[in-house]
Motif scaffolding. Sequence first.
Motif, PDB file in Angstrom:
ATOM      1  N   ASN A 142       0.806  -1.218   0.000  1.00 28.39           N
ATOM      2  CA  ASN A 142       0.000   0.000   0.000  1.00 28.39           C
ATOM      3  C   ASN A 142       0.843   1.273   0.000  1.00 28.39           C
ATOM      4  O   ASN A 142       0.326   2.363  -0.223  1.00 28.39           O
ATOM      5  CB  ASN A 142      -0.944  -0.001   1.200  1.00 28.39           C
ATOM      6  N   SER A 162      -3.805  -0.008  -2.703  1.00 24.83           N
ATOM      7  CA  SER A 162      -4.431   1.304  -2.888  1.00 24.83           C
ATOM      8  C   SER A 162      -4.009   1.971  -4.191  1.00 24.83           C
ATOM      9  O   SER A 162      -4.790   2.712  -4.795  1.00 24.83           O
ATOM     10  CB  SER A 162      -4.088   2.214  -1.699  1.00 24.83           C
ATOM     11  N   GLU A 165      -6.185   0.763  -6.875  1.00 26.90           N
ATOM     12  CA  GLU A 165      -7.492   1.410  -6.799  1.00 26.90           C
ATOM     13  C   GLU A 165      -7.467   2.782  -7.470  1.00 26.90           C
ATOM     14  O   GLU A 165      -8.385   3.150  -8.204  1.00 26.90           O
ATOM     15  CB  GLU A 165      -7.908   1.572  -5.334  1.00 26.90           C
ATOM     16  N   ILE A 166      -6.399   3.529  -7.225  1.00 29.32           N
ATOM     17  CA  ILE A 166      -6.299   4.876  -7.795  1.00 29.32           C
ATOM     18  C   ILE A 166      -6.182   4.823  -9.311  1.00 29.32           C
ATOM     19  O   ILE A 166      -6.863   5.556 -10.035  1.00 29.32           O
ATOM     20  CB  ILE A 166      -5.086   5.613  -7.181  1.00 29.32           C
ATOM     21  N   LEU A 170     -11.235   1.676  -9.418  1.00 26.59           N
ATOM     22  CA  LEU A 170     -12.070   0.655  -8.772  1.00 26.59           C
ATOM     23  C   LEU A 170     -11.699   0.509  -7.303  1.00 26.59           C
ATOM     24  O   LEU A 170     -10.555   0.766  -6.912  1.00 26.59           O
ATOM     25  CB  LEU A 170     -11.879  -0.702  -9.471  1.00 26.59           C
ATOM     26  N   ARG A 171     -12.640   0.052  -6.480  1.00 22.97           N
ATOM     27  CA  ARG A 171     -12.378  -0.210  -5.070  1.00 22.97           C
ATOM     28  C   ARG A 171     -12.199  -1.715  -4.859  1.00 22.97           C
ATOM     29  O   ARG A 171     -12.751  -2.526  -5.604  1.00 22.97           O
ATOM     30  CB  ARG A 171     -13.522   0.294  -4.191  1.00 22.97           C
ATOM     31  N   LYS A 172     -11.433  -2.044  -3.822  1.00 26.08           N
ATOM     32  CA  LYS A 172     -11.198  -3.462  -3.523  1.00 26.08           C
ATOM     33  C   LYS A 172     -12.509  -4.216  -3.370  1.00 26.08           C
ATOM     34  O   LYS A 172     -12.651  -5.349  -3.804  1.00 26.08           O
ATOM     35  CB  LYS A 172     -10.361  -3.603  -2.242  1.00 26.08           C
ATOM     36  N   GLU A 173     -13.473  -3.557  -2.740  1.00 23.45           N
ATOM     37  CA  GLU A 173     -14.751  -4.220  -2.496  1.00 23.45           C
ATOM     38  C   GLU A 173     -15.481  -4.572  -3.792  1.00 23.45           C
ATOM     39  O   GLU A 173     -16.242  -5.545  -3.855  1.00 23.45           O
ATOM     40  CB  GLU A 173     -15.656  -3.334  -1.637  1.00 23.45           C
ATOM     41  N   GLU A 174     -15.239  -3.792  -4.829  1.00 20.89           N
ATOM     42  CA  GLU A 174     -15.905  -4.035  -6.119  1.00 20.89           C
ATOM     43  C   GLU A 174     -15.346  -5.247  -6.843  1.00 20.89           C
ATOM     44  O   GLU A 174     -16.051  -5.901  -7.608  1.00 20.89           O
ATOM     45  CB  GLU A 174     -15.757  -2.808  -7.029  1.00 20.89           C
ATOM     46  N   SER A 176     -13.127  -7.801  -5.401  1.00 19.42           N
ATOM     47  CA  SER A 176     -12.741  -8.985  -4.621  1.00 19.42           C
ATOM     48  C   SER A 176     -13.612 -10.188  -4.970  1.00 19.42           C
ATOM     49  O   SER A 176     -14.847 -10.114  -4.959  1.00 19.42           O
ATOM     50  CB  SER A 176     -12.854  -8.682  -3.129  1.00 19.42           C
ATOM     51  N   LYS A 220     -12.031   2.791 -15.336  1.00 22.91           N
ATOM     52  CA  LYS A 220     -13.473   2.752 -15.107  1.00 22.91           C
ATOM     53  C   LYS A 220     -14.194   3.866 -15.856  1.00 22.91           C
ATOM     54  O   LYS A 220     -15.324   3.684 -16.336  1.00 22.91           O
ATOM     55  CB  LYS A 220     -13.750   2.859 -13.606  1.00 22.91           C
TER      56      LYS A 220
END
Length: 434
Positions: A142, A162, A165-166, A170-174, A176, A220
């Motif tokens: 990270n 992280s 993600e940047i 996208l976010r990790k939750e999206e 995983s 995205k």
Amino acid sequence: MVSPKILVVEDEKLLAVDIRNSLNRLGYTVSEITNSGEEAIKKVAEIHPNLVLIDICLSGEFNGVKVAEIIQNNFHIPVLYLTDYSEYKNLHQYYHLREPFSYVLKPFIEKDLHIAVEMALYKHHIKSTSEQEKYSLLAILNHMGSAVVVTDTYGRVQLMNSVAEIITGLRKEEVSGKYIQEVLNIVDKDSGETIANLIFQVMETGTTLPLPDKFTLITKNGGEIPIADNISPVRDEYGNITGTVLVFQDVTERRQIEAQLTRNAFYDGLTALPNRILFLDRLRQALERCKRRLNFHFAVLFLDLDGFKGINDRFGHGMGDDFLVAIARRLESCIRSGDTVARFGGDEFAILLEDIKDVSDATNVAKRIRESLSLPLQLNGYKILTTASIGIALSGNGYEEAGALLRDADSAMYRAKEIGKDGYIIFDPELMES
């Protein structure tokens, strides 16, 4: 906290100084700089650095053993290679460059250097400490400048740092638990190679694969980002492959540097036309095609502006430069898209006309150039007229070397200038001797 000590092994003095300055700015201490592998081994024994940064050209054998192996096996110190782009293209030939974060590409930017040094130090650290400390990897990831995505053996995303993600938006939750091809649109548009294909190749072969040169991440929001680095297998304590780790970074800046270096090497800085080096390369290719194809003909036109010195003297060099740029655009308008017009310097230009039928194609271009130049140029409120002397050399005269063909076109141009300027001459050996 004591900063890590680094030994730099590089024989280019200016580059070595640049590396030292960069490392110092990044918070490291450069203990020594040396320019040979043998000397590097001696320095390692004396100062025992935390890491050795060595140019791959200096990593040959010493007493039959590779320098890096001596440093790593005898002194237990990690080695990071410095390599240029041509060596990067052939990484598979170097066993010591197969592991991720084992090299830094020249020309480098400090972010690339920082990431590679940190990861080399960390990899060495986890090899030297207990298994539990490996779980601190996520915290390290990270704080890296590279994006990291870990998958399982089915290609499903298990972890994303992280930075990923940047870059992706996208976010990790999206992502995983989802298949990587469903959430990360990474593809080589030329070959159609996808990230999923590479992931399964890595697991099948058990080796690290570099990302293809033209791999692009579609973010995205639809943006396109060129990326580079590699995919490696992840193994458990028994050596079984449990997934892969994809490491990549935005290389937009690097590609811009590479593109600028290419432009500087092969294009004229004033007119943006190909320069002599690129023109001669295309001329050599045309000669090779001519040898393979009996019906392939081409011509070279060598052009020198008449009276350019007078324009420079009267209006100044600034106006002279504007004038040459305008002439370059007119010459481009006189040829086909597959032909080449180049600036050789000063007011000299060369034109390569490929796949012509006969000499009339070349003389027609010469006539178009004369007609184009007969129209006055409007520059800074002035009307400027010029003419050109043109020499033409044809491929049908048994040429073996590009330089000879260019020389004859140049000779014909000077003959055209001698007999009155504003005209063209087709090279003829007998005519040139008269």
